[in-house]
Design a protein around this motif. Structure first.
Motif: not given
Length: 220
Positions: A196-220
């Motif tokens: 919940s904190r990650v979504l709020m801090k990053l201004g994201l709506d769902n887990r899929t957007q978190i996953a895409l961001l992780a991939h873009d950053a080379g973390l996954a």
């Protein structure tokens, strides 16, 4: 005889008989090039290469039985592989990258001027990979987009705590909350709080957007 240079032996693989005839007529008249054989599908490319021992293969991509990428991969796996130039009307990013990963030394579009195709054959035979200017620009643009996404993702994630970052990585790897809790030795409630904190801090709506961001950053 000293000083005599053997012509570059070319095999044409294309399911369109008119295209094969046109390329044969064009290249047979070019200095230093000899068309030694044709094949109408990727499944015939191996046998044709055995028979004619080409230096360079001009390879279509879309053919009815065996596509050009598969045929290219097979030819490049041979003990003495010919160089392959993909010559196609289909220039999608996936086609370009798949062809190059299969071992193609060149990628040209069928609207390339005849003299440029002939020159590409000679260059590839001499060990110099060749891409049409349009293809080169596409690959450069794609690389720039990927580099920009990476830099932006790293900046976006910079404000997270180490534990929140661990959760982002786990989400990017496809883990659910229970799996994250077990891997990171957290309670399920704590994981949900971090998400919940990650979504709020990053201004994201769902887990899929978190996953895409992780991939873009080379973390996954």
């Amino acid at each position: 005889m000293a000083g005599v240079t053997q012509p570059v032996r070319v095999l044409i693989v294309d399911d369109d008989a008119l295209v094969r005839a046109g390329l044969t007529m064009m290249l047979d008249g070019a200095p230093g090039i000899a068309v030694v054989g044709e094949a109408s599908d990727g499944d015939q490319a191996q046998a044709a290469a055995d028979k004619h021992a080409p230096d360079v293969v001009l390879m279509d991509l879309r053919m009815p039985r065996v596509d050009g990428i598969t045929a290219t991969r097979r030819l490049r796996a041979r003990p003495r592989p010919p160089e392959v130039i993909v010559l196609t009307t289909f220039d999608s990013d996936d086609n370009i990258l798949h062809a190059l990963r299969a071992g193609a030394s060149g990628f040209l579009l069928k609207d390339t001027p005849p003299a440029r195709i002939a020159e590409a054959v000679r260059q590839v035979a001499a060990g110099e990979p060749i891409l049409s200017p349009r293809i080169t620009r596409r690959l450069m643009d794609r690389a720039a987009v990927q580099a920009g996404a990476y830099a932006q993702a790293k900046t976006t994630l910079a404000g997270l705590t180490p534990r929140e970052r661990d959760v982002v990585v786990a989400i990017g790897q496809g883990s659910n909350n229970a799996e994250i809790a077990k891997a990171l030795d957290m309670t399920l409630a704590t994981v949900k709080t971090h998400v919940s904190r990650v979504l709020m801090k990053l201004g994201l709506d769902n887990r899929t957007q978190i996953a895409l961001l992780a991939h873009d950053a080379g973390l996954a």
